[in-house]
Motif scaffolding. Structure first.
Motif: not given
Length: 165
Positions: A130, A147-148, A151, A154
């Motif tokens: 990512a 979502d990208q 990620a 994170t």
């Protein structure tokens, strides 16, 4: 009228005080005990110094994680897009500049920057995962989706917590 009785002698007045033993010292009597106490106190002072030193040294990590939490809240509120990506990119850059020498971090860009991030925390998430968004997303026509960005957030959190200078 009642007769006054002569004052009787005090029965305790004739007693002799018992001599008290000398006070017991709280200081240990043997040299080995004294040395052990000095060593324990020295170890406690060294541990306290180490804790305070690491607390001060890792201040930038705490601040970066706090800022990352704010970015995460904005992501959860639905504010995705290139603004969040720019915030994540600036956060990683500022954190790296705080942790590593400026001469080693400032000139890096593109694959060299991602490789540096991978080497500093011992993974491949930036050059193969990512983290590629940090180098490629500014040149894409469509902004990254939620979502990208999650990620990437994170991965940035893992890097902030685990990188070593």
């Amino acid at each position: 009228m009642a007769e006054l009785q002569p004052a009787q002698a005090d029965p305790v007045a004739g007693l002799i005080d018992i001599p008290l033993p000398p006070q017991v010292s709280l200081w240990p009597q043997t040299w080995t005990s004294r040395i052990a106490i000095v060593l324990l106190l020295s170890a406690a002072v060294a541990a306290l110094w180490h804790f305070i030193h690491s607390w001060r040294v890792n201040r930038y990590r705490r601040e970066a994680l706090s800022e990352l939490a704010g970015i995460g809240r904005r992501l959860d509120a639905g504010e995705a897009g290139s603004e969040r990506l720019a915030e994540l990119s600036m956060l990683v850059r500022r954190t790296a500049l705080a942790a590593f020498p400026r001469e080693a971090v400032a000139p890096l860009a593109g694959p060299a920057w991602l490789g540096f991030l991978d080497r500093s925390y011992g993974g491949q998430g930036f050059s193969e995962g990512a983290g590629r968004l940090l180098a490629s997303a500014p040149y894409q026509r469509t902004p990254p989706d939620k979502d990208q960005l999650r990620a990437l957030a994170t991965l940035v959190r893992q890097w902030i917590r685990g990188h070593h200078a």
